[in-house]
Write a protein that holds these residues in place. Sequence first.
Motif, mmCIF file in Angstrom:
data_model
loop_
_atom_site.group_PDB
_atom_site.id
_atom_site.type_symbol
_atom_site.label_atom_id
_atom_site.label_comp_id
_atom_site.label_asym_id
_atom_site.label_seq_id
_atom_site.Cartn_x
_atom_site.Cartn_y
_atom_site.Cartn_z
ATOM 1 N N PRO A 158 0.815 -1.222 0.000
ATOM 2 C CA PRO A 158 0.000 0.000 0.000
ATOM 3 C C PRO A 158 0.842 1.262 0.000
ATOM 4 N N LYS A 159 0.492 2.162 -0.898
ATOM 5 C CA LYS A 159 1.127 3.477 -1.022
ATOM 6 C C LYS A 159 2.612 3.398 -1.332
ATOM 7 N N GLN A 160 3.035 2.297 -1.881
ATOM 8 C CA GLN A 160 4.421 2.173 -2.313
ATOM 9 C C GLN A 160 4.451 1.871 -3.815
ATOM 10 N N SER A 161 5.629 1.975 -4.383
ATOM 11 C CA SER A 161 5.731 1.765 -5.815
ATOM 12 C C SER A 161 5.832 0.284 -6.138
ATOM 13 N N LEU A 162 5.805 0.003 -7.419
ATOM 14 C CA LEU A 162 5.968 -1.369 -7.868
ATOM 15 C C LEU A 162 7.407 -1.799 -7.621
ATOM 16 N N MET A 163 7.557 -2.965 -7.052
ATOM 17 C CA MET A 163 8.881 -3.524 -6.844
ATOM 18 C C MET A 163 9.004 -4.771 -7.709
ATOM 19 N N LEU A 164 9.969 -4.767 -8.601
ATOM 20 C CA LEU A 164 10.176 -5.914 -9.468
ATOM 21 C C LEU A 164 10.670 -7.094 -8.640
ATOM 22 N N MET A 165 9.985 -8.224 -8.784
ATOM 23 C CA MET A 165 10.389 -9.428 -8.066
ATOM 24 C C MET A 165 11.283 -10.295 -8.950
ATOM 25 N N ALA A 166 10.839 -10.476 -10.187
ATOM 26 C CA ALA A 166 11.572 -11.390 -11.060
ATOM 27 C C ALA A 166 11.196 -11.143 -12.505
ATOM 28 N N THR A 167 12.112 -11.533 -13.360
ATOM 29 C CA THR A 167 11.914 -11.476 -14.805
ATOM 30 C C THR A 167 11.847 -12.902 -15.315
ATOM 31 N N SER A 168 10.829 -13.173 -16.094
ATOM 32 C CA SER A 168 10.582 -14.542 -16.535
ATOM 33 C C SER A 168 10.661 -14.625 -18.049
ATOM 34 N N ASN A 169 11.512 -15.496 -18.540
ATOM 35 C CA ASN A 169 11.637 -15.717 -19.982
ATOM 36 C C ASN A 169 11.145 -17.112 -20.332
ATOM 37 N N GLU A 170 10.399 -17.208 -21.398
ATOM 38 C CA GLU A 170 9.811 -18.476 -21.801
ATOM 39 C C GLU A 170 10.884 -19.530 -22.006
ATOM 40 N N GLY A 171 10.691 -20.652 -21.332
ATOM 41 C CA GLY A 171 11.579 -21.784 -21.495
ATOM 42 C C GLY A 171 12.871 -21.736 -20.698
ATOM 43 N N SER A 172 13.037 -20.732 -19.885
ATOM 44 C CA SER A 172 14.257 -20.663 -19.080
ATOM 45 C C SER A 172 13.923 -20.263 -17.648
ATOM 46 N N LYS A 173 14.914 -20.379 -16.779
ATOM 47 C CA LYS A 173 14.689 -20.033 -15.376
ATOM 48 C C LYS A 173 14.495 -18.535 -15.209
ATOM 49 N N ALA A 174 13.681 -18.196 -14.235
ATOM 50 C CA ALA A 174 13.436 -16.787 -13.959
ATOM 51 C C ALA A 174 14.656 -16.148 -13.305
ATOM 52 N N THR A 175 14.801 -14.870 -13.520
ATOM 53 C CA THR A 175 15.854 -14.088 -12.876
ATOM 54 C C THR A 175 15.225 -13.290 -11.747
ATOM 55 N N TYR A 176 15.672 -13.551 -10.535
ATOM 56 C CA TYR A 176 15.080 -12.919 -9.369
ATOM 57 C C TYR A 176 15.874 -11.688 -8.959
ATOM 58 N N GLU A 177 15.166 -10.703 -8.467
ATOM 59 C CA GLU A 177 15.820 -9.503 -7.954
ATOM 60 C C GLU A 177 16.411 -9.804 -6.578
ATOM 61 N N GLN A 178 17.356 -8.986 -6.224
ATOM 62 C CA GLN A 178 18.029 -9.165 -4.937
ATOM 63 C C GLN A 178 17.009 -9.072 -3.807
ATOM 64 N N GLY A 179 17.100 -10.023 -2.894
ATOM 65 C CA GLY A 179 16.203 -10.015 -1.744
ATOM 66 C C GLY A 179 14.930 -10.809 -1.940
ATOM 67 N N VAL A 180 14.684 -11.285 -3.141
ATOM 68 C CA VAL A 180 13.483 -12.082 -3.402
ATOM 69 C C VAL A 180 13.858 -13.556 -3.345
ATOM 70 N N GLU A 181 13.178 -14.306 -2.495
ATOM 71 C CA GLU A 181 13.513 -15.715 -2.301
ATOM 72 C C GLU A 181 12.948 -16.557 -3.445
ATOM 73 N N LYS A 182 13.817 -17.141 -4.234
ATOM 74 C CA LYS A 182 13.361 -17.939 -5.374
ATOM 75 C C LYS A 182 12.621 -19.189 -4.954
ATOM 76 N N ASP A 183 12.941 -19.724 -3.768
ATOM 77 C CA ASP A 183 12.261 -20.939 -3.322
ATOM 78 C C ASP A 183 10.880 -20.642 -2.745
ATOM 79 N N LYS A 184 10.656 -19.394 -2.428
ATOM 80 C CA LYS A 184 9.352 -19.020 -1.886
ATOM 81 C C LYS A 184 8.413 -18.539 -2.998
ATOM 82 N N PHE A 185 8.986 -17.868 -3.954
ATOM 83 C CA PHE A 185 8.204 -17.341 -5.073
ATOM 84 C C PHE A 185 8.632 -18.087 -6.339
#
Lengths: 118, 111
Positions: free
Chosen positions: A40-67
């Motif tokens: 709430p009242k904060q900006s969009l924070m990028l969690m990860a970038t997802s490319n078709e057929g490959s593993k997602a790239t996670y931003e720093q601080g985002v737990e890949k095993d949780k998301f």
Amino acid sequence: GAVVSQHPSRVICKSGTSVKIECRSLDFQATTMFWYRQFPKQSLMLMATSNEGSKATYEQGVEKDKFLINHASLTLSTLTVTSAHPEDSSFYICSAARAGGDSYNEQFFGPGTRLTVL
Amino acid sequence: QKEVEQNSGPLSVPEGAIASLNCTYSDRGSQSFFWYRQYSGKSPELIMFIYSNGDKEDGRFTAQLNKASQYVSLLIRDSQPSDSATYLCAVKREGGFKTIFGAGTRLFVKA
């Protein structure tokens, strides 16, 4: 054109459960999809970038095993919030970049998913 | 220093006035600049993008870019109450699609 859908639009779950959110590009192929979280009242924070057929790239601080992100096709990406806790309650928004677009091409946003973890 | 900075507002303008929204960015490699509008509880929708220095007009909206000053602005002419929303500035490096968003400026247009 360039419509992105998300499902569900709203979900309420108990702490400890997992929730899957789907993001679909309805009328175009998306080589790249993005997952954002917005408190709430904060900006969009990028969690990860997802490319078709490959593993997602996670931003720093985002737990890949949780998301867990899966980009199974050029029109579908899913985000699974595993073992959700109240602090994961947020507005999750996906966006898609059109395949073949130029480098200035904008992202097309889905309508968002409101997650509430009790 | 945040990568993209905006005044959080709220910015309040009377109906019919010009609303001026400002944004600065820190990465000189930024090449593309976007303004999104976000209504409460909704996802962002693109208003305009600009990548060359100068002004770009689209209806009531004008985006202005000054790369030397690392500054981008959005002017809304003849502001309407329906323009009341949060306006997000976003920047992107050349190539790829990773976009960095500012925290947004809340705009209120009083009828």
